[in-house]
Design a protein around this motif. Structure first.
Motif, PDB file in Angstrom:
ATOM      1  N   HIS A 284       0.820  -1.217   0.000  1.00  9.30           N
ATOM      2  CA  HIS A 284       0.000   0.000   0.000  1.00  9.30           C
ATOM      3  C   HIS A 284       0.855   1.269   0.000  1.00  9.30           C
ATOM      4  O   HIS A 284       0.505   2.257  -0.635  1.00  9.30           O
ATOM      5  N   GLU A 285       1.967   1.203   0.674  1.00 10.98           N
ATOM      6  CA  GLU A 285       2.880   2.355   0.659  1.00 10.98           C
ATOM      7  C   GLU A 285       3.398   2.551  -0.776  1.00 10.98           C
ATOM      8  O   GLU A 285       3.487   3.677  -1.281  1.00 10.98           O
ATOM      9  N   LEU A 286       3.682   1.449  -1.456  1.00 11.33           N
ATOM     10  CA  LEU A 286       4.165   1.540  -2.846  1.00 11.33           C
ATOM     11  C   LEU A 286       3.085   2.125  -3.766  1.00 11.33           C
ATOM     12  O   LEU A 286       3.357   2.944  -4.636  1.00 11.33           O
ATOM     13  N   MET A 287       1.860   1.702  -3.555  1.00 15.36           N
ATOM     14  CA  MET A 287       0.763   2.210  -4.384  1.00 15.36           C
ATOM     15  C   MET A 287       0.554   3.703  -4.152  1.00 15.36           C
ATOM     16  O   MET A 287       0.257   4.454  -5.075  1.00 15.36           O
ATOM     17  N   ARG A 288       0.749   4.126  -2.909  1.00 14.83           N
ATOM     18  CA  ARG A 288       0.626   5.575  -2.640  1.00 14.83           C
ATOM     19  C   ARG A 288       1.727   6.347  -3.366  1.00 14.83           C
ATOM     20  O   ARG A 288       1.477   7.405  -3.932  1.00 14.83           O
ATOM     21  N   GLU A 289       2.916   5.754  -3.377  1.00 13.54           N
ATOM     22  CA  GLU A 289       4.031   6.402  -4.084  1.00 13.54           C
ATOM     23  C   GLU A 289       3.720   6.524  -5.581  1.00 13.54           C
ATOM     24  O   GLU A 289       3.917   7.573  -6.186  1.00 13.54           O
ATOM     25  N   LEU A 290       3.192   5.452  -6.135  1.00 12.57           N
ATOM     26  CA  LEU A 290       2.858   5.471  -7.560  1.00 12.57           C
ATOM     27  C   LEU A 290       1.737   6.468  -7.845  1.00 12.57           C
ATOM     28  O   LEU A 290       1.758   7.211  -8.827  1.00 12.57           O
ATOM     29  N   ARG A 291       0.753   6.505  -6.959  1.00 12.88           N
ATOM     30  CA  ARG A 291      -0.363   7.436  -7.155  1.00 12.88           C
ATOM     31  C   ARG A 291       0.130   8.889  -7.133  1.00 12.88           C
ATOM     32  O   ARG A 291      -0.304   9.712  -7.942  1.00 12.88           O
ATOM     33  N   ARG A 292       1.069   9.162  -6.209  1.00 16.67           N
ATOM     34  CA  ARG A 292       1.611  10.536  -6.158  1.00 16.67           C
ATOM     35  C   ARG A 292       2.305  10.868  -7.472  1.00 16.67           C
ATOM     36  O   ARG A 292       2.129  11.941  -8.031  1.00 16.67           O
ATOM     37  N   LEU A 293       3.053   9.903  -7.992  1.00 13.81           N
ATOM     38  CA  LEU A 293       3.757  10.129  -9.255  1.00 13.81           C
ATOM     39  C   LEU A 293       2.758  10.415 -10.383  1.00 13.81           C
ATOM     40  O   LEU A 293       2.877  11.385 -11.131  1.00 13.81           O
ATOM     41  N   VAL A 294       1.753   9.560 -10.464  1.00 12.84           N
ATOM     42  CA  VAL A 294       0.787   9.674 -11.571  1.00 12.84           C
ATOM     43  C   VAL A 294      -0.057  10.945 -11.418  1.00 12.84           C
ATOM     44  O   VAL A 294      -0.440  11.575 -12.406  1.00 12.84           O
ATOM     45  N   SER A 295      -0.319  11.334 -10.172  1.00 13.08           N
ATOM     46  CA  SER A 295      -1.161  12.522  -9.945  1.00 13.08           C
ATOM     47  C   SER A 295      -0.484  13.807 -10.390  1.00 13.08           C
ATOM     48  O   SER A 295      -1.135  14.852 -10.501  1.00 13.08           O
ATOM     49  N   ALA A 296       0.827  13.760 -10.641  1.00 14.72           N
ATOM     50  CA  ALA A 296       1.496  14.959 -11.150  1.00 14.72           C
ATOM     51  C   ALA A 296       1.046  15.238 -12.585  1.00 14.72           C
ATOM     52  O   ALA A 296       1.314  16.308 -13.130  1.00 14.72           O
ATOM     53  N   TYR A 297       0.389  14.267 -13.191  1.00 12.11           N
ATOM     54  CA  TYR A 297      -0.131  14.431 -14.558  1.00 12.11           C
ATOM     55  C   TYR A 297      -1.648  14.514 -14.443  1.00 12.11           C
ATOM     56  O   TYR A 297      -2.257  13.688 -13.761  1.00 12.11           O
ATOM     57  N   PRO A 298      -2.269  15.484 -15.094  1.00 10.51           N
ATOM     58  CA  PRO A 298      -3.721  15.609 -14.913  1.00 10.51           C
ATOM     59  C   PRO A 298      -4.502  14.441 -15.523  1.00 10.51           C
ATOM     60  O   PRO A 298      -4.086  13.888 -16.548  1.00 10.51           O
TER      61      PRO A 298
END
Ligand code: NOJ
Length: 594
Positions: A284-298
């Motif tokens: 889940h920590e990894l998924m949060r990291e990925l989500r933060r990365l992807v959220s930088a793109y609209p």
């Protein structure tokens, strides 16, 4: 004025069944494109062959974009298109940063993406994070020596008592550990020997993979379907499992289960067997990291290949997970669907929205699975209506819109699916079957059956490849008897025309795209529910007669009239003062509550 909520529905003939609406799901608080989109999965080898070599490619896919736009889907999920030795047909990636030459060049991909976007179609890619191919340069380096810098990008361990480090099994059979003679250590593989698992506890590996993710986001892709995310972390102490059953035995029991109860007992057995190899909390920590990365793109989306609702986190992990339990039955009855929805919406965290599907490249095709026997087209229509009218984001699988069926290969030489080949070997070894007997069951339980070329016409090679080309899997001969796009486009009664009609109704009906869900109680035969979108002042009644007999439904939906939006029975208009709705056998009825 917002529409009044439904009150009750009773199906006549079910004495004593006094029914009331049960509010199951809320509308998404802030609907975005992916809440409302209909996704369509393309298996790139099998969709359209643009260069006549018998294998699908991006030039072929690009040429079919108008077809997809006319069908009325909103987004595409492309199964892996990256360079790959194809041991698991692309789910074994040897380079995350480009396109497999069999499917074309990066420029072909760009052309495809631009063409899709120009038609308002979004594109998500398949992202395989759990493992690479053993041909990936990372692994080539990792296996060189026990001290090289990429050694710990994968999971290497010493053996125990002359054997593997523990008794963990691969999901594709046999030990999950492979001895590598170069260093005398074992590496871990959840799937094939050719698919070594990555070590997500290693920061440099993470960064290298995130670079690949950024590469595709920078190119403009709209998100990812994340493969096998339950596998990403394994229990660090490598405890032995205590299951007494083999993987094959459990898969065999799963495939041959004769009741839903038996199937869920086997699923529990598989969960037990893989307990330490799956769903570790660190993911889940990894998924949060990925989500933060992807959220930088609209406006991007992350869809996980999992049915575990924990993966939504606090809306800081994945956007969508699949409602896989819905498809784990052989009979789509109204009570099965009601039970599924009740459970699904109880388990989902507030605000979460599921992805709804009944088929993909790992399962039987809808028409073979849920429609066997007479009336199979009517049942295929009903299955589509279930996916397209329940709340959630629908995922369709290529070819289901024309009623493609499983095609059982008759020669093991034609098998391309490693899992099917393993099933064949195991059926001989563990069940003691003869080779012909093993062939029958492995073509049924392997995955090639639902990956055959898309059927565009009734010509040779189904219009997928030119006549004379050797297609990578044989085309299903039923393309000559109506199961093809060209003929169905001109036949108003075809399954394809049905999908197009229903997709259009869905597109112009906000309550169907983003409404809440009130389930009306009924019998095994009839599924009835109301979808309501308060901001749009709209409520729709959906009634699916899943039986082959006419049914009557006594309605008290707090409305003066039903304005028919869609029906598979002709001559339905406005129904005034609806109290007694007569449904034809297999009828699909959708109406707006006035
Ligand atoms: C799930 C994919 O859907 C399946 O096709 C594949 O074999 C495994 N993950 C391994 O990547």
């Amino acid at each position: 004025m917002p529409p009044r909520p439904p009150v009750a529905a009773t199906q006549t003939g079910d004495a004593g069944l006094v029914a009331a609406g049960v509010r199951l799901a809320d509308a998404p608080p802030a609907p975005t494109w992916w809440h409302e989109a209909v996704f369509y999965q393309i298996y790139p080898r099998s969709f359209a062959d643009g260069n006549g070599d018998g294998i699908g490619d991006f030039v072929g896919m690009t040429a079919r974009l108008d077809y997809l736009a006319d069908l009325g889907i909103d987004a595409l999920w492309i199964s892996p298109h990256y360079p790959s030795p194809l041991r698991d047909l692309g789910y074994d990636i040897s380079d995350y940063l480009t396109v497999d030459p069999q499917y074309g060049s990066l420029d072909d991909f760009r052309g495809f993406l631009d063409g899709a976007h120009a038609r308002g179609i979004r594109v998500i890619l398949d992202l395989v994070l759990n493992h690479t191919s053993d041909q990936h340069p990372w692994f080539a380096e990792s296996r060189l020596s026990a001290t090289n810098t990429k050694r710990d990008w994968y999971l290497w361990r010493d053996g125990r008592d002359g054997g593997p480090p523990n008794n963990w099994m691969s999901q594709f059979g046999g030990s999950a550990w492979q001895l590598d003679p170069a260093t005398g250590q074992y590496y871990y593989h959840a799937f094939l020997v050719d698919q070594p698992d990555l070590n997500w506890r290693h920061p440099e590996l993470r960064e290298a993979m995130w670079q690949a993710v950024r590469f595709w986001l920078d190119l403009g892709v709209d998100g990812f379907r994340l493969d096998a995310i339950g596998n990403l972390f394994k229990a660090p102490e490598l405890p032995d499992h205590v299951s007494a059953r083999s993987v094959f035995e459990l898969w065999w029991a799963w495939q041959t289960a004769t009741s839903d109860e038996e199937r869920s007992a086997t699923t529990a057995g598989l969960t037990e067997l893989f307990r330490h190899q799956l769903d570790q909390p660190e993911v889940h920590e990894l998924m949060r990291e990925l989500r933060r990365l992807v959220s930088a793109y609209p406006d991007r989306v992350l869809v996980g290949e999992t049915d575990r609702v924990e993966f939504y986190g606090h809306d800081d992990e994945l956007n969508l997970t699949f409602n896989f339990p819905l498809m784990q039955t052989d009979r789509l009855t109204a009570s099965w669907i009601r039970r599924n929805q009740t459970r699904q919406w109880t388990e989902l965290p507030p605000g979460a929205w599921p992805a709804t599907t009944l088929g993909n490249h790992d399962t039987s095709r809808i028409r073979s699975r849920f429609s066997a026997g007479d009336d199979d087209l009517a049942r295929a229509r009903l299955a589509a209506a279930v996916v397209l009218t329940l709340p959630g984001t629908p995922f369709l699988y290529y070819g289901e819109e024309i009623g493609m069926t499983d095609f059982l290969l008759e020669d093991v030489e034609q098998f391309r699916d490693a899992w099917g080949l393993w099933f064949h070997r195991s059926a001989e070894a563990e069940l003691g079957l003869s080779a012909p007997e093993a062939l029958v069951i492995s073509s049924r339980f392997g995955r090639d059956k639902s990956r055959t070329p898309m059927q565009w016409t009734n010509a040779a090679n189904a219009g997928f490849s030119p006549e004379g080309a050797a297609t990578w899997l044989p085309t299903n001969p039923n393309h000559r008897s109506g199961v093809n796009v060209a003929e169905q486009l001109t036949d108003a009664g075809s399954l394809l025309r049905f999908y197009r009609r229903l997709l259009r109704v869905r597109r112009r009906t906000p309550a169907l795209r983003r409404g809440d869900l009130t389930m009306l109680v009924g019998s095994d035969d009839v599924l009835a529910f109301v979808r309501r979108s308060l901001p749009d002042h709209q409520a729709c009644l959906v009634v699916l007669n899943l039986s082959d007999r006419p049914q009557r439904l006594r309605l008290d939906v707090g409305t003066d009239a039903l304005d028919t939006l869609f029906s598979t029975r002709s001559q339905r208009g406005v129904i005034e003062r609806p109290t007694d709705l007569r449904m034809a056998a297999h009828e699909i009825y959708i109406a707006e509550l006035e």
